[in-house]
Enzyme design. Structure first.
Site, PDB file in Angstrom:
ATOM      1  N   ARG A  80      58.921 100.256 -26.373  1.00  0.00           N
ATOM      2  CA  ARG A  80      59.259  99.099 -25.536  1.00  0.00           C
ATOM      3  C   ARG A  80      58.771  97.798 -26.171  1.00  0.00           C
ATOM      4  O   ARG A  80      59.470  96.779 -26.151  1.00  0.00           O
ATOM      5  CB  ARG A  80      58.646  99.292 -24.148  1.00  0.00           C
ATOM      6  CG  ARG A  80      58.965  98.193 -23.156  1.00  0.00           C
ATOM      7  CD  ARG A  80      58.393  98.552 -21.792  1.00  0.00           C
ATOM      8  NE  ARG A  80      56.971  98.860 -21.886  1.00  0.00           N
ATOM      9  CZ  ARG A  80      56.355  99.765 -21.132  1.00  0.00           C
ATOM     10  NH1 ARG A  80      57.034 100.464 -20.242  1.00  0.00           N
ATOM     11  NH2 ARG A  80      55.063  99.980 -21.265  1.00  0.00           N
ATOM     12  N   HIS A 206      73.235  98.225 -14.260  1.00  0.00           N
ATOM     13  CA  HIS A 206      72.298  98.882 -15.176  1.00  0.00           C
ATOM     14  C   HIS A 206      71.667 100.119 -14.567  1.00  0.00           C
ATOM     15  O   HIS A 206      71.641 101.191 -15.188  1.00  0.00           O
ATOM     16  CB  HIS A 206      71.199  97.896 -15.598  1.00  0.00           C
ATOM     17  CG  HIS A 206      70.189  98.499 -16.517  1.00  0.00           C
ATOM     18  ND1 HIS A 206      69.062  99.175 -16.058  1.00  0.00           N
ATOM     19  CD2 HIS A 206      70.125  98.550 -17.867  1.00  0.00           C
ATOM     20  CE1 HIS A 206      68.351  99.603 -17.087  1.00  0.00           C
ATOM     21  NE2 HIS A 206      68.979  99.235 -18.194  1.00  0.00           N
ATOM     22  N   HIS A 231      72.897 103.811 -15.518  1.00  0.00           N
ATOM     23  CA  HIS A 231      71.724 104.635 -15.813  1.00  0.00           C
ATOM     24  C   HIS A 231      71.217 105.214 -14.495  1.00  0.00           C
ATOM     25  O   HIS A 231      71.065 104.475 -13.518  1.00  0.00           O
ATOM     26  CB  HIS A 231      70.602 103.795 -16.400  1.00  0.00           C
ATOM     27  CG  HIS A 231      70.821 103.359 -17.822  1.00  0.00           C
ATOM     28  ND1 HIS A 231      70.430 102.118 -18.271  1.00  0.00           N
ATOM     29  CD2 HIS A 231      71.338 103.992 -18.898  1.00  0.00           C
ATOM     30  CE1 HIS A 231      70.697 101.998 -19.563  1.00  0.00           C
ATOM     31  NE2 HIS A 231      71.278 103.116 -19.955  1.00  0.00           N
ATOM     32  N   HIS A 268      72.504 109.945 -18.188  1.00  0.00           N
ATOM     33  CA  HIS A 268      71.284 110.755 -18.159  1.00  0.00           C
ATOM     34  C   HIS A 268      71.304 111.725 -16.969  1.00  0.00           C
ATOM     35  O   HIS A 268      71.431 112.924 -17.173  1.00  0.00           O
ATOM     36  CB  HIS A 268      70.011 109.914 -18.157  1.00  0.00           C
ATOM     37  CG  HIS A 268      69.914 108.951 -19.299  1.00  0.00           C
ATOM     38  ND1 HIS A 268      70.007 109.351 -20.614  1.00  0.00           N
ATOM     39  CD2 HIS A 268      69.738 107.603 -19.323  1.00  0.00           C
ATOM     40  CE1 HIS A 268      69.891 108.302 -21.406  1.00  0.00           C
ATOM     41  NE2 HIS A 268      69.749 107.227 -20.644  1.00  0.00           N
ATOM     42  N   ASP A 319      73.188 106.561 -27.455  1.00  0.00           N
ATOM     43  CA  ASP A 319      72.215 105.764 -26.730  1.00  0.00           C
ATOM     44  C   ASP A 319      71.433 104.818 -27.650  1.00  0.00           C
ATOM     45  O   ASP A 319      71.938 103.782 -28.072  1.00  0.00           O
ATOM     46  CB  ASP A 319      71.275 106.689 -25.964  1.00  0.00           C
ATOM     47  CG  ASP A 319      70.469 105.981 -24.884  1.00  0.00           C
ATOM     48  OD1 ASP A 319      70.465 104.745 -24.860  1.00  0.00           O
ATOM     49  OD2 ASP A 319      69.841 106.657 -24.053  1.00  0.00           O
TER      50      ASP A 319
END
Length: 453
Positions: A80, A206, A231, A268, A319
């Site tokens: 991140r 998102h 997602h 996912h 991804d």
């Protein structure tokens, strides 16, 4: 354009001496048992090419840079941290070069199309570009340069968490309220003619963390057609946060609150109960699985056997683009199930070839997720086609009905000899036709970005 294949997968059957004609990007005729003509492009084994249904193109430049652990930090921290450092310095020129590189790599790996889940919209700090769709236009330019089929998915990203926390830091480049996002989508649809004729523009809220129930419903009301990607349930913490805020687990909440159908792709969907898994399968939506990235990030294992037993559709995506390998995505999907269940051939519902189940399922599911009329070799379908070399030592001893098992479980990368995206012959003799210009531009862009860190 006409292609002749010694062997080809036609529906669920293997045939010999297949000759197909392509007109305006689609398959116009299919003939079996025909001899090749002098003008034909001749290949060994012809397959329907897969769609890569989930990509964040810019993350390709991070590959190999985050495989370390910092003392006293949780394991996701290094990934991140670097992503936000990249975002502070990423330019439109970088965006285009990175996308062109990874789209080229996808085609050389056997993907004819890509779903670009595009959430970097603005300048560092969050100020819009003079053209709101500037970075989307860079994705269109990369698709045009590489010839890949593109389903562009602008992302609605409004909040920093499920409790509607404000965006901070690198997230500011993602942010739009719903009204500005709808303007962005309209702008993307107006600019899509800058890419290939088969380009599709959908929408991508998102996640349930980054939008609100009210905005999600308004978005869906104002976008009645086209693919919707989201997602969902990627990590346990996400599931717990959504349940605490909305009173339900994310997949269960979404299936109850939104009209989820075959136009949807749930990316996912890793952490589901058995009931949620069966309900998702019944909805007709596609589960967008990214096995390499999910393994790399330690997300968990998809409930694949229950999902396929319930008739669920799936596709695969690269991804984070840490590694672009079509066979490895499929084998990682199956191997994750085997490790969990301590069993073999898990994703075959009753009997038959695991490789065929994986490949054919991903071909049809990926095409559906991208609203792309492809996924099989048939008259009227887009000519999204891949040819492989059967003379390679990992395939040369296999019968026709073993070829997909060999491709998925034994073959290395590099067996793709030819790739067509909507009839555009972009990979020839194993190499993308624009590789020699794309790679130097990518390396230069990476060097420039790293120099700014």
């Amino acid at each position: 354009m006409t292609i002749h294949a010694k062997t080809a997968l036609l529906g669920s059957e293997w045939v010999s001496s297949l000759r197909i004609e392509i007109d305006a990007g689609s398959i116009s005729s299919v003939e079996i048992g025909e001899l090749p003509q002098a003008s034909d492009t001749c290949v060994d084994v012809l397959l329907p090419a897969l769609a890569n249904l989930h990509s964040h193109a810019f993350q390709r430049a991070m590959a190999g840079m985050t495989e370390v652990r910092a003392a006293g930090k949780e394991s996701f921290w290094t990934w991140r941290t670097l992503m936000y450092q990249f975002l502070d310095r990423l330019t439109p020129e970088h965006t285009e070069a990175f996308a062109a590189q990874v789209f080229m790599e996808m085609q050389e790996a056997g993907y004819a199309s890509v779903g670009e889940f595009h959430y970097v919209h603005h300048q560092p700090g969050g100020a819009p570009y003079s053209q709101l769709s500037e970075l989307s236009q860079r994705i269109f330019a990369a698709a045009l340069q590489t010839g890949i089929g593109l389903t562009h998915l602008p992302v609605l990203y409004t909040y920093g968490g499920v409790r509607r926390e404000p965006l901070t830091g690198g997230q500011l480049r993602f942010g739009n309220d719903l009204d500005r996002f709808l303007i962005l989508v309209d702008d993307c649809r107006g600019k899509a003619n800058q890419a290939n004729a088969d380009t599709v523009v959908g929408i991508a809220p998102h996640s349930l963390r980054a939008t609100s129930p009210d905005d999600l419903q308004r978005l869906l009301d104002q976008s009645p057609t086209g693919p919707v990607h989201i997602h969902i349930a990627e990590q346990v913490q996400e599931v717990e946060d959504v349940q605490a805020m909305l009173g339900q687990r994310p997949v269960g909440w979404l299936l109850e609150q939104a009209a989820v159908d075959e136009n949807w792709c749930l990316i996912h969907a890793t952490h589901m109960t058995g009931a949620e898994t069966a309900a998702l399968a019944r909805s007709g939506a596609v589960a967008g699985l990214c096995p390499i990235t999910e393994a790399n990030l330690g997300d968990g294992i998809f409930n694949g056997s229950v999902y396929l037993e319930a008739g669920g559709r799936f596709g695969v995506g690269s991804d984070s683009n840490i590694r672009v390998s079509l066979p490895e995505e499929l084998r990682t999907l199956e191997y994750s199930q085997r490790l969990r269940d301590q069993s073999r051939a898990v994703l075959v519902r009753s009997e038959g070839s695991v490789g065929h189940t994986l490949y054919a399922g991903a071909a049809l599911g990926g095409a559906r997720a991208l609203a792309r009329d492809a996924g099989e070799i048939s008259v009227g379908k887009l000519a999204d086609l891949m040819a492989i070399d059967r003379s390679h030592p990992t395939l040369c001893g296999l019968a026709d009905d073993q070829l997909l098992d060999g491709l998925c479980f034994a073959a290395p990368d590099g067996l793709v000899t030819d790739l067509w995206s909507a009839g555009r012959h972009m990979v020839q003799d194993g190499k993308h036709v624009s590789r020699d210009s794309i790679v130097p531009a990518y390396c230069s862009a990476v060097a420039d970005l790293l120099a700014r860190l």
